[in-house]
Write an enzyme that holds these catalytic residues in place. Structure first.
Site, PDB file in Angstrom:
ATOM      1  N   HIS A  30       0.837  -1.206   0.000  1.00  0.00           N
ATOM      2  CA  HIS A  30       0.000   0.000   0.000  1.00  0.00           C
ATOM      3  C   HIS A  30       0.874   1.259   0.000  1.00  0.00           C
ATOM      4  CE1 HIS A  30      -2.494  -3.265   1.493  1.00  0.00           C
ATOM      5  NE2 HIS A  30      -3.556  -2.565   1.115  1.00  0.00           N
ATOM      6  N   HIS A  82      -3.863   3.552  -3.552  1.00  0.00           N
ATOM      7  CA  HIS A  82      -4.041   2.973  -2.214  1.00  0.00           C
ATOM      8  C   HIS A  82      -3.389   1.603  -2.069  1.00  0.00           C
ATOM      9  CE1 HIS A  82      -6.041   1.739   1.535  1.00  0.00           C
ATOM     10  NE2 HIS A  82      -6.285   0.588   0.915  1.00  0.00           N
ATOM     11  N   GLU A 104     -20.611  -4.674  22.583  1.00  0.00           N
ATOM     12  CA  GLU A 104     -19.913  -5.962  22.454  1.00  0.00           C
ATOM     13  C   GLU A 104     -18.738  -5.890  21.498  1.00  0.00           C
ATOM     14  OE1 GLU A 104     -24.054  -7.310  23.759  1.00  0.00           O
ATOM     15  OE2 GLU A 104     -23.255  -5.838  22.332  1.00  0.00           O
ATOM     16  N   HIS A 112     -32.400 -14.400  20.621  1.00  0.00           N
ATOM     17  CA  HIS A 112     -31.582 -14.574  21.818  1.00  0.00           C
ATOM     18  C   HIS A 112     -31.197 -16.032  22.069  1.00  0.00           C
ATOM     19  CE1 HIS A 112     -32.620 -10.449  22.489  1.00  0.00           C
ATOM     20  NE2 HIS A 112     -32.079 -10.405  23.683  1.00  0.00           N
TER      21      HIS A 112
END
Length: 667
Positions: A27, A262, A411, A472
């Site tokens: 890169h 890039h 989370e 869940h």
């Protein structure tokens, strides 16, 4: 800018471009755009001793934009870290010290593995948390101690800030006011597919103003002196800082300012033109010794006095009888985590019966007071997961030694932050529901890649949480966790196996998942904490003749025992094997498996989750009793009967299979 500094920056760029050119991949855009940023950091600010890359009081640097690895390796070489030119010539080659993205424990001077965008920012937040925690403990043990006192820096790009995990982590950093965290933002407004006018248009200053960050804007990120001034100012802030460095991707390339520079090497013509512009016309990988001397002497002179003062305090501590600081130094220098944990110290009544998450809570609270470096938290679920450390307080800016970390509903970031804390040798845990482990997969993968002692605690582990419904109720998550290399998953059946799981976790520096049921379970008189380390073991032996084997995990072990007992009344003699950790069992000597699971004996598996991995053990696919569809919303008993994983359904099928396939007469 002094001429020698400009020459050094150009030298860093060209060496990195030579690496990319020889490798045929890499890169170059970030190399040409961000070199002044990394040079300002390493030359003028980063507290490092290149000859002592593991110095425990060094400043930490996380290259969250890990695709810029060539730039980092070139800087490390110029700074004097133990990387020779030959290793740079093998950039991105097998088993070199210079892999395609930075890897922890591979390259001297690399503090964290990075590459998945956004993860590095979360790791940096965790490192800053660890520094504050360790600094506070040190100052309790010894007033005005400087034994732990460092900054955490992170270089990120537009892609990092687009990833949601970075926002979670930075929001948490603000809530904790981690003022020794400094984010260097390479703002070039270009990503791989296009410029960011198509994808990333918010005003970053307003966004970070809302986060209550200290915001510094360097209008010309190509001016190393301006970047250096901003870093100096950031270190004085009482808030976490972002330094927005406005740069041009691929500066001086024919493709500068475009996404085309890039992620692929420059053309030979482009590379030649850049070298000519920088007046570096020597052959590839030829670095002027004058530049190396300048950069390395400057860093060593700048940090040398600080290191001498630190060494004096270090010697004083070593010669003192300060046990607390001695244990801290042992932890930080040798990763020596010591806890006196022995399951025989627990006296458990045979009538014991409670939710397994409550049993786990008791064991964690037995562990916690024994070592200050065991800590963690939850994604706003400590009251449900039962992972609160009762004798400890909540960690905050005002209470940095609290061992309970309230991560909030984050989370994604929790896993990345825990990785950063574990990179500082803390023994950390984080908890949520098993269904939400999907949010943490990238962080778990990084834990495993770096072999970090992070324990992911997951409760509500099956469709037994029926009323909460399929969102869940985890089904595929156990299989996902078990397929991650270098990662150990435990699903204990009762309090004995929970103790055995923790004994393994505390004695081994490796990433783990502890999957705990919220269901009430009795203590099984045949389970054994000492056998958990083998991954699987026999908990019910056949009495006369081995007709079949039932393997089960977690809550289903109790069901397997009851099924085996009823089968015996029908004249079918079965063995029951508890398998709290598939991964640990597969590490055992093959003779152990042959002894425990003879291949010529019909073998069944009961686990209320995906059946995909169990073909390794079950004699036939239909001998696996699992859940291969999403769950249901309803009363638990109704749900498991509907899914046909209740005791009676499984008992009937096993009895019929054995009667049909093995010709066993049912009484």
């Amino acid at each position: 800018m002094a001429k020698i500094d400009n020459e050094a920056i150009n030298s860093i760029k060209v060496l990195a471009l030579d690496m990319i050119d020889k490798a045929g991949s890499g890169h170059p855009g970030i190399v040409l755009g961000a070199a002044p940023i990394i040079y300002a950091l390493y030359k003028d600010h980063l507290k490092v001793i290149p000859s002592k890359p593991d110095w425990i009081n060094r400043d930490r640097f996380v290259m969250s934009a890990g695709h810029g690895s060539a730039l980092l390796y070139s800087m490390l070489y110029h700074a004097g870290f133990d990387i020779d030119l030959e290793e740079l010539k093998h950039f991105r080659e097998l088993n070199s010290l210079t892999p395609g993205h930075p890897e922890y424990r591979v390259t001297p001077g690399v503090d964290a593995s990075t590459g998945p965008l956004g993860q590095g920012i979360g790791i940096a937040v965790g490192m800053a948390m660890a520094e504050r925690y360790l600094n506070a403990i040190a100052n309790i043990e010894k007033k005005n101690s400087g034994i732990i006192d460092y900054y955490t820096y992170c270089l990120c790009g537009d892609g990092d800030l687009m990833e949601g995990v970075s926002y979670e982590a930075l929001s948490f950093a603000s809530a904790q006011n981690l003022n020794k965290l400094i984010i260097l933002y390479d703002c070039n407004k270009v990503s791989l597919d296009s410029d960011t006018t198509n994808t990333f248009t918010e005003d970053i200053e307003i966004r970070f103003e809302a986060l209550d960050f200290n915001i510094l804007n360097v209008k010309n990120g190509n001016d190393y002196t301006e970047v250096s001034k901003a870093i100096k100012q950031a270190k004085k802030s009482d808030r976490p800082t972002i330094i927005i460095c406005n740069t041009t991707i691929g500066k001086d390339s024919m493709l500068e300012g475009t996404n085309k520079v890039h992620g692929k090497p420059l053309s030979k013509e482009d590379l030649s033109n850049i070298k000519e512009k920088y007046k570096i016309t020597t052959e590839a990988f030829n670095v002027d010794s004058k530049i190396l001397t300048h950069v390395q002497a400057y860093i060593n002179n700048r940090v040398g006095e600080n290191f001498k003062r630190w060494e004096e305090e270090y010697r004083e501590i070593k010669e003192s009888d300060n046990i607390g600081l001695h244990s801290m130094l042992n932890l930080l220098e040798r990763n020596t985590f010591v806890i006196d944990f022995d399951d025989t110290k627990f006296k458990i009544s045979d009538e014991y019966s409670e939710e397994l998450r409550e049993s786990n809570h008791k064991i964690m609270n037995f562990i916690s007071p024994k070592n200050p470096f065991f800590l963690g938290g939850s994604a706003d679920l400590s009251s449900s997961c039962k992972t609160n450390l009762d004798k400890s307080s909540i960690q905050s800016e005002d209470n940095p030694v609290g061992k309970n970390i309230y991560f909030g509903v984050r989370e994604h970031a929790m896993g990345a932050i825990l990785n950063g804390m574990a990179l500082s040798n803390l023994k950390v845990f984080g908890s949520t529901f098993l269904a939400f482990s999907d949010y943490q997969k990238p962080a778990i993968r990084m834990s495993a890649l770096m072999n970090l002692p992070v324990t992911y605690i997951y409760t509500h582990d099956s469709v037994y949480v029926g009323p909460d419904g399929p969102t869940h109720e985890p089904v595929e998550q156990l299989t996902m966790l078990r397929t991650i290399p270098n990662f150990i998953t435990f699903r204990p059946a009762d309090i004995n196996e929970i103790m055995g799981s923790w004994e393994y976790i505390l004695k081994n520096n490796c990433p783990t998942a502890l999957v705990i049921s919220k269901e009430k379970r009795s203590k099984n008189k045949n389970t054994n904490a000492k056998f958990v380390k083998y991954g699987a073991y026999m908990i019910r032996k056949e009495k006369y003749h081995l007709d079949g084997i039932i393997i089960a995990t977690g809550s289903e072990v109790e069901m397997a025992m009851n099924i085996s007992k009823e089968l015996f009344t029908m004249g079918i003699d079965t063995r029951v094997v508890s398998m709290p950790s598939v991964e640990l069992f597969l590490k055992q000597n093959p003779k152990y498996e042959e002894q425990l699971l003879p291949k010529d004996i019909p073998t069944f598996v009961i686990e209320a989750g995906s059946s995909l991995i169990w073909n390794r053990f079950a004699t036939k696919p239909e001998y696996i009793f699992g859940v291969n569809r999403f769950g249901m919303s309803g009363k638990t008993d109704e749900v498991i009967r509907y899914l046909k994983i209740d005791k009676n359904s499984i008992l009937e099928k096993i009895a019929n299979y054995l009667a049909k396939d093995v010709n066993i007469d049912i009484i």
